[in-house]
Design a protein around this motif. Structure first.
Motif, PDB file in Angstrom:
ATOM      1  N   VAL A  44      19.135  -9.802 -20.786  1.00  0.00           N
ATOM      2  CA  VAL A  44      20.313  -9.560 -21.620  1.00  0.00           C
ATOM      3  C   VAL A  44      19.845  -9.507 -23.069  1.00  0.00           C
ATOM      4  CG1 VAL A  44      22.568 -10.435 -22.332  1.00  0.00           C
ATOM      5  CG2 VAL A  44      21.808 -10.741 -19.979  1.00  0.00           C
ATOM      6  N   SER A  45      20.027  -8.352 -23.724  1.00  0.00           N
ATOM      7  CA  SER A  45      19.533  -8.161 -25.085  1.00  0.00           C
ATOM      8  C   SER A  45      20.532  -8.690 -26.113  1.00  0.00           C
ATOM      9  CB  SER A  45      19.283  -6.667 -25.320  1.00  0.00           C
ATOM     10  OG  SER A  45      18.276  -6.192 -24.443  1.00  0.00           O
ATOM     11  N   PRO A  46      20.083  -8.886 -27.347  1.00  0.00           N
ATOM     12  CA  PRO A  46      20.977  -9.405 -28.393  1.00  0.00           C
ATOM     13  C   PRO A  46      22.204  -8.529 -28.591  1.00  0.00           C
ATOM     14  CG  PRO A  46      18.700  -9.487 -29.132  1.00  0.00           C
ATOM     15  CD  PRO A  46      18.696  -8.750 -27.832  1.00  0.00           C
ATOM     16  N   GLY A  47      23.325  -9.166 -28.878  1.00  0.00           N
ATOM     17  CA  GLY A  47      24.568  -8.443 -29.137  1.00  0.00           C
ATOM     18  C   GLY A  47      25.329  -8.031 -27.901  1.00  0.00           C
ATOM     19  N   THR A  48      24.818  -8.341 -26.715  1.00  0.00           N
ATOM     20  CA  THR A  48      25.476  -7.940 -25.473  1.00  0.00           C
ATOM     21  C   THR A  48      26.752  -8.760 -25.259  1.00  0.00           C
ATOM     22  OG1 THR A  48      23.372  -7.329 -24.457  1.00  0.00           O
ATOM     23  CG2 THR A  48      25.226  -7.724 -22.974  1.00  0.00           C
ATOM     24  N   ILE A  49      27.797  -8.093 -24.788  1.00  0.00           N
ATOM     25  CA  ILE A  49      29.049  -8.752 -24.413  1.00  0.00           C
ATOM     26  C   ILE A  49      29.310  -8.437 -22.942  1.00  0.00           C
ATOM     27  CG2 ILE A  49      31.532  -8.924 -24.820  1.00  0.00           C
ATOM     28  CD1 ILE A  49      31.028  -8.071 -27.697  1.00  0.00           C
ATOM     29  N   ILE A  50      29.364  -9.462 -22.114  1.00  0.00           N
ATOM     30  CA  ILE A  50      29.570  -9.298 -20.672  1.00  0.00           C
ATOM     31  C   ILE A  50      30.948  -9.846 -20.329  1.00  0.00           C
ATOM     32  CG2 ILE A  50      28.699  -9.804 -18.366  1.00  0.00           C
ATOM     33  CD1 ILE A  50      25.953 -10.199 -19.544  1.00  0.00           C
ATOM     34  N   GLY A  51      31.798  -8.985 -19.766  1.00  0.00           N
ATOM     35  CA  GLY A  51      33.146  -9.388 -19.404  1.00  0.00           C
ATOM     36  C   GLY A  51      33.167 -10.324 -18.215  1.00  0.00           C
ATOM     37  N   SER A  52      34.269 -11.019 -18.041  1.00  0.00           N
ATOM     38  CA  SER A  52      34.398 -11.990 -16.951  1.00  0.00           C
ATOM     39  C   SER A  52      34.324 -11.289 -15.597  1.00  0.00           C
ATOM     40  CB  SER A  52      35.730 -12.736 -17.069  1.00  0.00           C
ATOM     41  OG  SER A  52      36.820 -11.839 -17.013  1.00  0.00           O
ATOM     42  N   GLY A  53      33.650 -11.948 -14.661  1.00  0.00           N
ATOM     43  CA  GLY A  53      33.540 -11.414 -13.307  1.00  0.00           C
ATOM     44  C   GLY A  53      32.525 -10.304 -13.143  1.00  0.00           C
ATOM     45  N   ALA A  54      31.792  -9.948 -14.200  1.00  0.00           N
ATOM     46  CA  ALA A  54      30.795  -8.878 -14.102  1.00  0.00           C
ATOM     47  C   ALA A  54      29.506  -9.406 -13.490  1.00  0.00           C
ATOM     48  CB  ALA A  54      30.515  -8.283 -15.477  1.00  0.00           C
ATOM     49  N   THR A  55      28.709  -8.466 -12.953  1.00  0.00           N
ATOM     50  CA  THR A  55      27.426  -8.813 -12.341  1.00  0.00           C
ATOM     51  C   THR A  55      26.347  -7.889 -12.901  1.00  0.00           C
ATOM     52  OG1 THR A  55      28.475  -9.554 -10.283  1.00  0.00           O
ATOM     53  CG2 THR A  55      26.143  -9.010 -10.185  1.00  0.00           C
ATOM     54  N   LEU A  56      25.269  -8.470 -13.385  1.00  0.00           N
ATOM     55  CA  LEU A  56      24.107  -7.705 -13.835  1.00  0.00           C
ATOM     56  C   LEU A  56      23.041  -7.833 -12.757  1.00  0.00           C
ATOM     57  CD1 LEU A  56      22.918  -6.051 -16.181  1.00  0.00           C
ATOM     58  CD2 LEU A  56      21.997  -8.190 -17.100  1.00  0.00           C
ATOM     59  N   GLY A  57      22.663  -6.713 -12.170  1.00  0.00           N
ATOM     60  CA  GLY A  57      21.806  -6.719 -10.994  1.00  0.00           C
ATOM     61  C   GLY A  57      20.387  -7.189 -11.263  1.00  0.00           C
ATOM     62  N   TRP A 116      32.811  -5.490 -12.977  1.00  0.00           N
ATOM     63  CA  TRP A 116      31.965  -4.360 -12.601  1.00  0.00           C
ATOM     64  C   TRP A 116      30.559  -4.859 -12.299  1.00  0.00           C
ATOM     65  CZ3 TRP A 116      32.267   0.943 -11.841  1.00  0.00           C
ATOM     66  CH2 TRP A 116      33.521   1.526 -12.041  1.00  0.00           C
ATOM     67  N   ILE A 117      29.861  -4.125 -11.434  1.00  0.00           N
ATOM     68  CA  ILE A 117      28.461  -4.409 -11.117  1.00  0.00           C
ATOM     69  C   ILE A 117      27.595  -3.389 -11.853  1.00  0.00           C
ATOM     70  CG2 ILE A 117      26.723  -4.534  -9.295  1.00  0.00           C
ATOM     71  CD1 ILE A 117      28.936  -5.355  -7.379  1.00  0.00           C
ATOM     72  N   TYR A 118      26.593  -3.891 -12.599  1.00  0.00           N
ATOM     73  CA  TYR A 118      25.698  -3.029 -13.373  1.00  0.00           C
ATOM     74  C   TYR A 118      24.271  -3.167 -12.837  1.00  0.00           C
ATOM     75  CZ  TYR A 118      29.325  -2.312 -16.918  1.00  0.00           C
ATOM     76  OH  TYR A 118      30.482  -1.949 -17.571  1.00  0.00           O
ATOM     77  N   ILE A 119      23.575  -2.032 -12.779  1.00  0.00           N
ATOM     78  CA  ILE A 119      22.191  -2.028 -12.331  1.00  0.00           C
ATOM     79  C   ILE A 119      21.369  -1.118 -13.240  1.00  0.00           C
ATOM     80  CG2 ILE A 119      22.803  -2.448  -9.911  1.00  0.00           C
ATOM     81  CD1 ILE A 119      22.364   0.534  -9.382  1.00  0.00           C
ATOM     82  N   GLY A 120      20.041  -1.238 -13.130  1.00  0.00           N
ATOM     83  CA  GLY A 120      19.143  -0.314 -13.816  1.00  0.00           C
ATOM     84  C   GLY A 120      18.714  -0.763 -15.193  1.00  0.00           C
ATOM     85  N   ALA A 134      21.212  -0.972 -18.303  1.00  0.00           N
ATOM     86  CA  ALA A 134      22.245  -1.217 -17.294  1.00  0.00           C
ATOM     87  C   ALA A 134      23.315  -0.134 -17.336  1.00  0.00           C
ATOM     88  CB  ALA A 134      22.876  -2.589 -17.534  1.00  0.00           C
ATOM     89  N   ARG A 135      23.721   0.316 -16.151  1.00  0.00           N
ATOM     90  CA  ARG A 135      24.792   1.306 -16.032  1.00  0.00           C
ATOM     91  C   ARG A 135      25.705   0.891 -14.883  1.00  0.00           C
ATOM     92  NH1 ARG A 135      20.155   3.204 -13.857  1.00  0.00           N
ATOM     93  NH2 ARG A 135      20.235   4.000 -11.724  1.00  0.00           N
ATOM     94  N   LYS A 136      26.912   1.414 -14.903  1.00  0.00           N
ATOM     95  CA  LYS A 136      27.895   1.038 -13.894  1.00  0.00           C
ATOM     96  C   LYS A 136      27.450   1.471 -12.503  1.00  0.00           C
ATOM     97  CE  LYS A 136      32.167   0.968 -16.613  1.00  0.00           C
ATOM     98  NZ  LYS A 136      33.501   1.578 -16.792  1.00  0.00           N
ATOM     99  N   TYR A 137      27.671   0.595 -11.549  1.00  0.00           N
ATOM    100  CA  TYR A 137      27.380   0.908 -10.152  1.00  0.00           C
ATOM    101  C   TYR A 137      28.679   0.968  -9.338  1.00  0.00           C
ATOM    102  CZ  TYR A 137      25.738   0.241  -5.359  1.00  0.00           C
ATOM    103  OH  TYR A 137      25.534   0.360  -4.005  1.00  0.00           O
TER     104      TYR A 137
END
Length: 342
Positions: free
Chosen positions: A216-229, A244-248, A251-254
């Motif tokens: 997770v890079s600086p300045g990132t905002i992750i909403g509740s219930g999200a998943t970073l793969g 939402w689930i993010y991969i890659g 990160a992009r939406k999956y």
């Protein structure tokens, strides 16, 4: 000053992060940092050392024969000294942090990697203290101790979150409730860009899952219930939408979390597919799954069966007793008739 901050913010948002390593340590040991770090160790050991010397003076004196039982409690004393060392280290660390923040208030921005730069200089001093705190509590026997260390570093973190498997910066990060950092996950609020230090606040919502080795890079905002793969990474200032689930990389939406849940639920109803390793063929695979049952109904049925069995056993018992009475009566009648004949 305001214009410089705006320029720093714009340059960080348009910066191509793919050209630079994103897990570079932004902290360097200056002479003041080393002195501060060693001072914390010395001050933290001071009070336990006094108690140890007091113990040996009272327990190992000329009356040692009379106080032999005191030696048996040495292990309890060692645990007490260790606990006192931990508490003392937290007290002095928190005091040093308060003093440093009063002298120079922490702030976000893009700062020159030079000890002459007061923002970078005091950043290194604060991190040296916070590293000491985490060095102490990462060697503690309870996993929730790291969450307590986050709180001492003025970071929001609840005790239900699983955070001891990952690595996190120690400033400008706001964690939500019930989050999970996977094995080797990295959460950065600071990183080196060229010859500058970038510091931007990271916000992670409730019930967020950050997969193993994700960044997770600086300045990132992750909403509740999200998943970073797993192995995914965000770019500077990226916003991940909730549920939402993010991969890659980046990160992009999956898929939406709800969609994945419905698909898994559907698969559980129709069964699963197993791939044969040698041929690559996909074949259906039946799995015994847990099915929710009507516990009350089953209990009533079992009670009815138990009641029927009890009735049957009572009837059999009554019949057996009746046969015994008839047999006893027959013997008495036979004996009475025999006596009358004599």
């Amino acid at each position: 000053m305001i214009e410089n901050n705006k320029e720093n913010q714009e340059s960080s948002e348009t910066f191509n992060i793919s050209k630079y390593p994103i897990t570079t340590n932004a902290f360097s040991w200056s002479k003041a940092s080393i002195i501060l770090y060693l001072s914390l160790h010395v001050l933290s050991l001071l009070i336990p050392s006094v108690l140890i010397l007091t113990f040996y003076k009272s327990a190992l004196n000329e009356d040692i024969i009379d106080n032999w039982w005191r030696i048996l409690l040495i292990f309890i004393d060692i645990m007490a000294w260790w606990g006192l060392y931990l508490l003392t280290s937290l007290l002095f660390s928190k005091l040093f942090l308060i003093i440093l923040e009063l002298i120079h208030r922490p702030k976000e921005g893009l700062f020159k990697l030079d000890n002459k730069n007061t923002d970078y200089y005091f950043y290194c001093l604060r991190i040296s203290v916070k590293k000491f705190i985490f060095w102490i509590w990462n060697n503690f026997c309870f996993p929730w101790a790291s969450n307590l260390a986050f709180k001492l570093c003025n970071m929001r973190a609840d005790f239900k979150s699983t955070m001891f498997d990952g690595w996190s910066d120690l400033e400008f990060i706001e964690y939500g409730n019930n989050i999970m950092l996977g094995q080797g996950a990295v959460v950065l609020s600071s990183m080196i860009i060229g010859d500058h230090l970038l510091i931007r606040k990271v916000v992670i919502g409730d019930h967020v899952v950050i997969g193993a080795n994700a960044v997770v890079s600086p300045g990132t905002i992750i909403g509740s219930g999200a998943t970073l793969g797993v192995w995914a990474s965000t770019h500077i200032g990226q916003i991940l939408e909730h549920d939402w689930i993010y991969i890659g990389r980046p990160a992009r939406k999956y898929k939406q979390s709800k969609t994945v849940y419905e698909e898994s639920k559907k698969e559980s109803e129709i069964g699963t597919i197993r791939r044969v390793v040698d041929t690559g063929e996909k074949v259906p695979h039946k799995v015994k799954r847990y099915v929710k049952k009507d516990v009350v109904g089953i209990a009533i049925e079992n009670l009815e069966l138990l009641y029927q069995k009890w009735l049957e056993s009572e009837e059999a018992k009554n019949e057996k007793e009746a046969r015994k009475r008839m047999k006893k009566k027959f013997k008495e009648d036979k004996r009475r008739a025999k006596n009358m004949g004599e």
